[in-house]
Design an enzyme around this catalytic site. Structure first.
Site, mmCIF file in Angstrom:
data_model
loop_
_atom_site.group_PDB
_atom_site.id
_atom_site.type_symbol
_atom_site.label_atom_id
_atom_site.label_comp_id
_atom_site.label_asym_id
_atom_site.label_seq_id
_atom_site.Cartn_x
_atom_site.Cartn_y
_atom_site.Cartn_z
ATOM 1 N N HIS A 54 0.738 -1.145 0.062
ATOM 2 C CA HIS A 54 0.027 -0.090 0.056
ATOM 3 C C HIS A 54 0.917 1.103 0.003
ATOM 4 C CE1 HIS A 54 0.735 -0.455 4.371
ATOM 5 N NE2 HIS A 54 0.802 0.822 4.332
ATOM 6 N N ALA A 55 0.065 2.406 -0.070
ATOM 7 C CA ALA A 55 0.880 3.799 0.012
ATOM 8 C C ALA A 55 -0.063 4.458 0.727
ATOM 9 C CB ALA A 55 1.000 4.449 -1.359
#
Length: 139
Positions: A54-55
């Site tokens: 994820h970011a």
């Protein structure tokens, strides 16, 4: 638009006090470029498992290998870099808008994560195609 890149990622030194009885590392307000709002840690991760994926849109994170080692694969949408974390007095500062995947955990490894904000699901980008759109300013 988020224009943070691989160049904005940095290793931070965690102060280390050496002592024949055992070393001590200290994280204080001046150690990180943000106030810590959340701390969590990963452990008992199988060596063939992957974490992260994820970011963040707004949240900064710093990762430390308290024990053992693991690799952090970082991606800014154009460039990819892998960093091995294996020293408890070195932290990895990940800015917003950088995709991360943690892999190749050694047996007994512990990953400490310090975050600039409390958990907010809306801050996560969990789909890589959405991440690419985010980097182009389309979401």
């Amino acid at each position: 638009m988020i224009n943070k890149t691989i160049k904005d990622i940095r290793i931070i030194d965690i102060p280390k006090i050496t002592d024949p009885r055992g070393n001590i590392s200290v994280i204080e307000k001046s150690t990180l470029p943000f106030d810590i709002k959340r701390v969590y840690y990963l452990y008992d991760v199988p060596c063939d498992a992957s974490r992260g994926g994820h970011a963040h849109k707004l949240q900064l994170e710093a990762l430390i290998a308290l024990s053992g080692s693991f690799e952090v694969k970082l991606n800014d949408g154009e460039n990819v870099k892998t960093i091995m974390l294996n020293k408890p007095n070195k932290g990895l500062l990940i800015p917003v808008g950088v995709w991360r995947e943690l892999e190749n955990f050694s047996s007994g490894s512990v990953c400490l994560v310090m975050a600039s904000d409390v958990f907010d699901e809306d801050d996560y980008i969990r789909d890589y195609n959405d991440f690419k759109l985010f980097k182009r300013g389309n979401i």
